[in-house]
Design a protein around this motif. Structure first.
Motif, PDB file in Angstrom:
ATOM      1  N   SER A   1       0.816  -1.223   0.000  1.00  0.00           N
ATOM      2  CA  SER A   1       0.000   0.000   0.000  1.00  0.00           C
ATOM      3  C   SER A   1       0.846   1.269   0.000  1.00  0.00           C
TER       4      SER A   1
ATOM      5  N   HIS B   1      -3.906   4.317  -4.041  1.00  0.00           N
ATOM      6  CA  HIS B   1      -5.219   3.838  -3.608  1.00  0.00           C
ATOM      7  C   HIS B   1      -6.104   3.608  -4.834  1.00  0.00           C
TER       8      HIS B   1
ATOM      9  N   SER C   1      -7.207  -0.408  -1.234  1.00  0.00           N
ATOM     10  CA  SER C   1      -5.786  -0.049  -1.253  1.00  0.00           C
ATOM     11  C   SER C   1      -5.088  -0.515  -2.517  1.00  0.00           C
TER      12      SER C   1
END
Length: 344
Positions: free
Chosen positions: A95, A100, A321
């Motif tokens: 992540s 995102h 994510s």
């Protein structure tokens, strides 16, 4: 006298027979040794090229120039790990690198392609994090600008992989004008990071060989598992058919559309197109018993069954994510083509 002569001749015959057998054994041994050397010796393996021959002599990476299609980190090795992992743990690993929504772009050169990865999905929650754990490092090593979309089928209708991919194409193109699309089954893990997911050579059969089928191509016209087309090619063939409910048939129908439009399917070289299948928690969808009747009239349906007849409820889109989830409830779409033999 005759018996003595016969005995001597018989012994000579047996001696020559033994010599002949020894020569034959030696020939077979040398042949096998030669073949083994050709196919397994370092630098001669058909499935792995050495880094010297793989990277061209003029290789360079410049921030203001287009990324090449080969990089030294594309060493061919993907360490397959079937161990189950939670999505939370995969998020922790990636992540901070992936934007995102499942987007990434290289910073050391200008990406050559904008690629959308579409994953048709239903109740395979154990498989998705395993796929992402293998796929994300490979795509980054290939320096592609990519976005990952999980197209989840909600509701109680039979699974319709083809319609999900049509929905994924339409919704993804609303966000970015992608150059090409990779249709990727969630249980297929690539074994070689030189299997390039860029838009070169499309339409492309990326998954050529699968371990559970003995690493053999099932049949010459196979175009399922993991495959890719450019956005324009997908529009030209009117996408996938919407009529295949249940397992099987939709990829064969799609291949017939591609062939009808004169496109030639390419495959990765040097056995790069090898994949491993995740066999645990594998819930097989019910087979589409009507798929063979549909395939008989694939070309006739081509222009009235696909993107231009697609209809679906407004999907629920969530940015996670490492991917964008598009959850959609599908409903049957009427086909406007009715063969004469079936009208009665």
């Amino acid at each position: 006298m005759f018996n003595c002569f016969h005995f001597i001749c018989q012994r000579k015959f047996l001696r020559w027979k033994r010599v002949y057998q020894l020569v034959l054994i030696a020939f077979i041994y040398l042949s096998c040794t030669t073949l083994h050397f050709i196919y397994t010796s370092p630098g001669s393996d058909n499935s792995q090229e050495t880094i010297v021959s793989y990277i061209p002599a003029f290789f360079e990476v410049v921030t203001n120039k287009t990324c090449p299609e080969k990089f030294p980190e594309m060493d061919g090795k993907v360490n397959i790990n079937m161990t189950e992992i939670s999505m939370e743990d995969v998020n922790k690993n990636f992540s901070h690198i992936i934007r995102h929504g499942g987007e990434w772009s290289p910073h050391d050169c200008i990406p050559k392609w904008k690629v959308a990865i579409l994953v048709p999905f239903r109740n395979r929650h154990e498989h998705l994090p395993i796929l992402l754990r293998h796929l994300l490092p490979m795509l980054m090593k290939q320096h592609l600008q990519f976005s990952i979309f999980v197209i989840n089928q909600a509701g109680n209708q039979l699974f319709n992989r083809a319609m999900l991919l049509n929905v994924g194409f339409v919704e993804a193109m609303k966000r970015t004008k992608f150059d090409c699309f990779i249709f990727h089954d969630v249980d297929h893990l690539p074994e070689n990071n030189r299997n390039y997911y860029g838009c070169t050579g499309m339409p492309r059969r990326l998954r050529e060989k699968l371990d559970i089928y003995g690493y053999r191509l099932e049949y010459p016209t196979f175009f399922g598992g993991v495959s890719g087309v450019t956005a324009q090619q997908f529009k030209n063939v009117n996408g996938f058919s919407n009529q295949f409910w249940g397992w099987g048939g939709e990829d064969d129908d799609f291949y017939l559309r591609i062939k009808h439009f004169g496109y030639k399917v390419s495959s990765p070289p040097h056995n790069y197109g090898k994949y491993r299948s995740i066999v645990s928690h594998h819930h097989q969808e019910r087979q589409d018993l009507g798929r063979f009747a549909l395939l008989k009239h694939s070309v006739e349906r081509n222009f009235v069954d696909g993107l231009n007849s697609l209809s679906y409820k407004k999907p629920k889109i969530e940015r996670h994510s490492l991917f964008t989830n598009i959850s959609v409830e599908l409903r049957p779409v009427k086909s406007f083509y009715f063969p004469i033999s079936e009208q009665s």
